[in-house]
Design a protein around this motif. Sequence first.
Motif, PDB file in Angstrom:
ATOM      1  N   TRP A  94       0.809  -1.220   0.000  1.00 23.56           N
ATOM      2  CA  TRP A  94       0.000   0.000   0.000  1.00 23.56           C
ATOM      3  C   TRP A  94       0.842   1.271   0.000  1.00 23.56           C
ATOM      4  O   TRP A  94       0.428   2.290  -0.549  1.00 23.56           O
ATOM      5  CB  TRP A  94      -0.944  -0.006   1.192  1.00 23.56           C
ATOM      6  CG  TRP A  94      -2.106  -0.928   0.982  1.00 23.56           C
ATOM      7  CD1 TRP A  94      -2.195  -2.247   1.323  1.00 23.56           C
ATOM      8  CD2 TRP A  94      -3.343  -0.618   0.340  1.00 23.56           C
ATOM      9  NE1 TRP A  94      -3.399  -2.766   0.937  1.00 23.56           N
ATOM     10  CE2 TRP A  94      -4.131  -1.785   0.340  1.00 23.56           C
ATOM     11  CE3 TRP A  94      -3.860   0.544  -0.226  1.00 23.56           C
ATOM     12  CZ2 TRP A  94      -5.405  -1.840  -0.216  1.00 23.56           C
ATOM     13  CZ3 TRP A  94      -5.134   0.500  -0.776  1.00 23.56           C
ATOM     14  CH2 TRP A  94      -5.893  -0.679  -0.769  1.00 23.56           C
ATOM     15  N   GLY A  99      -1.276  -1.432  -3.967  1.00 28.61           N
ATOM     16  CA  GLY A  99      -2.334  -1.825  -3.044  1.00 28.61           C
ATOM     17  C   GLY A  99      -2.458  -3.337  -3.034  1.00 28.61           C
ATOM     18  O   GLY A  99      -1.556  -4.065  -3.459  1.00 28.61           O
ATOM     19  N   TYR A 225      -7.349   1.524   4.850  1.00 26.96           N
ATOM     20  CA  TYR A 225      -6.983   1.449   3.441  1.00 26.96           C
ATOM     21  C   TYR A 225      -7.895   2.326   2.606  1.00 26.96           C
ATOM     22  O   TYR A 225      -9.104   2.341   2.790  1.00 26.96           O
ATOM     23  CB  TYR A 225      -7.099   0.012   2.929  1.00 26.96           C
ATOM     24  CG  TYR A 225      -6.250  -0.955   3.706  1.00 26.96           C
ATOM     25  CD1 TYR A 225      -4.875  -0.997   3.510  1.00 26.96           C
ATOM     26  CD2 TYR A 225      -6.823  -1.805   4.630  1.00 26.96           C
ATOM     27  CE1 TYR A 225      -4.087  -1.877   4.221  1.00 26.96           C
ATOM     28  CE2 TYR A 225      -6.040  -2.696   5.347  1.00 26.96           C
ATOM     29  CZ  TYR A 225      -4.682  -2.726   5.142  1.00 26.96           C
ATOM     30  OH  TYR A 225      -3.910  -3.592   5.843  1.00 26.96           O
TER      31      TYR A 225
END
Length: 231
Positions: A94, A99, A225
């Motif tokens: 990330w 990601g 996230y």
Amino acid sequence: MSAWLKDETTLHTGAAPHHGVGLFALLRDQPGSQAAQVTAAGAAWLAGATPYPRSTLAQWEERPTAPGVLPCGTAFDVVNVPALFGRRMLERLWAEGPGSGPVATHRGRMLLFAAPGTAQRLPSLLSWEEWGTDGSGGVGGAGEERGTMPPLLCHGTGDAVTVPPLTCTSSDGGPRWLVAPDTRTPWLPGPDMLLWACVRVSRTPLPRAGAQTIFPPADQGANVYDVTRRR
């Protein structure tokens, strides 16, 4: 079935079907976007890994707080790593990479959902990089010091994994989503990307106490996230 499958809808923590209201009606009608909560489209993607997705969805509607068991090899493979090593892999993916795909935790390990074929290819790539399968480290070529590579379990065709419930009931220590599936076709890292993350983590010292991290303390359920960052 597709009438209620909207990417932007989620199951909220503690949500349960009301009398006369189906689970997926709640998925459709409750707006929101949180990385650790399954969307209706994400639930459809998970069910699509089974031979009978309609039956799977019906079972989840009856028991939305129960974990499920899904086969690997068709919709996804799973790379199963120790929790600490997995957290460090996610830090890399990330912070410096594209990601991740869906990620779950279960019994002290982290399950990284990956592209089909990863379970077969990743061990070969790790062997090519001269990382032993017994988790031993060593000193690489040109004086490059290597860290340790913990045992990785790769689940592919013929294997099955336990997936967390659709609703977010993670406080009991059971399986839970860190990055839940949110679309009918979620992005999944391939073996090359996971190899990159494994090698970077193994060659990097453990972070110092107090160092910044994208992860919250273990007792928090915060979403950490930004799934829109996936490249």
